[in-house]
Design an enzyme around this catalytic site. Structure first.
Site, PDB file in Angstrom:
ATOM      1  N   HIS A   7       3.523   4.309   1.373  1.00 24.12           N
ATOM      2  CA  HIS A   7       3.060   3.499   2.234  1.00 24.12           C
ATOM      3  C   HIS A   7       3.181   1.874   2.739  1.00 24.12           C
ATOM      4  O   HIS A   7       3.377   1.476   2.156  1.00 24.12           O
ATOM      5  CB  HIS A   7       1.562   3.867   2.991  1.00 24.12           C
ATOM      6  CG  HIS A   7       0.572   3.252   2.048  1.00 24.12           C
ATOM      7  ND1 HIS A   7       0.223   3.987   0.736  1.00 24.12           N
ATOM      8  CD2 HIS A   7      -0.056   2.043   1.815  1.00 24.12           C
ATOM      9  CE1 HIS A   7      -0.657   3.203   0.024  1.00 24.12           C
ATOM     10  NE2 HIS A   7      -0.742   1.911   0.905  1.00 24.12           N
ATOM     11  N   HIS A  79       0.658  -5.284   2.418  1.00 27.73           N
ATOM     12  CA  HIS A  79       1.263  -4.816   1.240  1.00 27.73           C
ATOM     13  C   HIS A  79       2.018  -3.342   1.528  1.00 27.73           C
ATOM     14  O   HIS A  79       1.929  -2.920   2.505  1.00 27.73           O
ATOM     15  CB  HIS A  79       0.162  -4.203   0.156  1.00 27.73           C
ATOM     16  CG  HIS A  79      -0.666  -3.172   0.137  1.00 27.73           C
ATOM     17  ND1 HIS A  79      -2.013  -3.339   0.686  1.00 27.73           N
ATOM     18  CD2 HIS A  79      -0.451  -2.095  -0.113  1.00 27.73           C
ATOM     19  CE1 HIS A  79      -2.523  -2.140   0.939  1.00 27.73           C
ATOM     20  NE2 HIS A  79      -1.585  -1.044   0.331  1.00 27.73           N
ATOM     21  N   GLU A 130       1.764  -2.431  -4.202  1.00 27.41           N
ATOM     22  CA  GLU A 130       0.948  -1.464  -4.904  1.00 27.41           C
ATOM     23  C   GLU A 130       1.990  -0.428  -5.329  1.00 27.41           C
ATOM     24  O   GLU A 130       2.722   0.088  -4.861  1.00 27.41           O
ATOM     25  CB  GLU A 130      -0.105  -0.974  -3.710  1.00 27.41           C
ATOM     26  CG  GLU A 130      -0.970   0.360  -4.251  1.00 27.41           C
ATOM     27  CD  GLU A 130      -1.860   0.919  -3.307  1.00 27.41           C
ATOM     28  OE1 GLU A 130      -2.809   1.793  -3.582  1.00 27.41           O
ATOM     29  OE2 GLU A 130      -1.631   0.772  -1.868  1.00 27.41           O
TER      30      GLU A 130
END
Length: 134
Positions: A7, A79, A130
């Site tokens: 994502h 992010h 991440e």
């Protein structure tokens, strides 16, 4: 080492307004809003055919998203998240190559119920990364 893009996370001041833009303007389907107190955010996921968009609203004044919004008043990309097959092996390899893991360095449970950790943006072209256990 990295797998698919899981994502892209966007920090927003008002989750309800942001959801309306994606739902009403773009015709997106959205998940319910879920508070994530251990991460200081409330999240909504927008499912796309090839990935997801995560909308992040601060949950409390100490939220890392609140601090991000202090510097970026209009919000924006916070992010990107990549999947990895083995988050511990990925972390150890990255640290060996000089990357910095944020926080304690130990993975935490993320919004999808899987282990996640974050890597310092200065080590990745100015982008907070991440990693999520696939």
């Amino acid at each position: 080492m990295i797998g698919r893009l899981n994502h892209v996370a966007i920090a927003v001041r008002n989750l309800e307004s942001a959801c309306a833009v994606y739902r009403d303007t773009l015709g997106a389907r959205l998940s319910p809003a879920v508070p994530q107190p251990e991460h200081g955010v409330t999240t909504v996921f927008i499912e796309l055919p090839n990935t997801k968009i995560e909308l992040l609203e601060p949950l409390g004044a100490d939220s890392p998203i609140a601090r991000f919004l202090e510097r970026n008043a209009d919000g924006g990309i916070h992010h990107i998240c990549y999947e990895v097959d083995d988050i511990i092996a990925a972390r150890d390899r990255l640290v060996e190559k000089g990357a910095r893991v944020l926080g304690s360095g130990e993975p935490k449970i993320g919004a999808h119920g899987k282990l996640v950790l974050f890597l310092h943006p200065k080590d990745f072209c100015g982008t907070l990364v991440e990693l999520e256990q696939a």
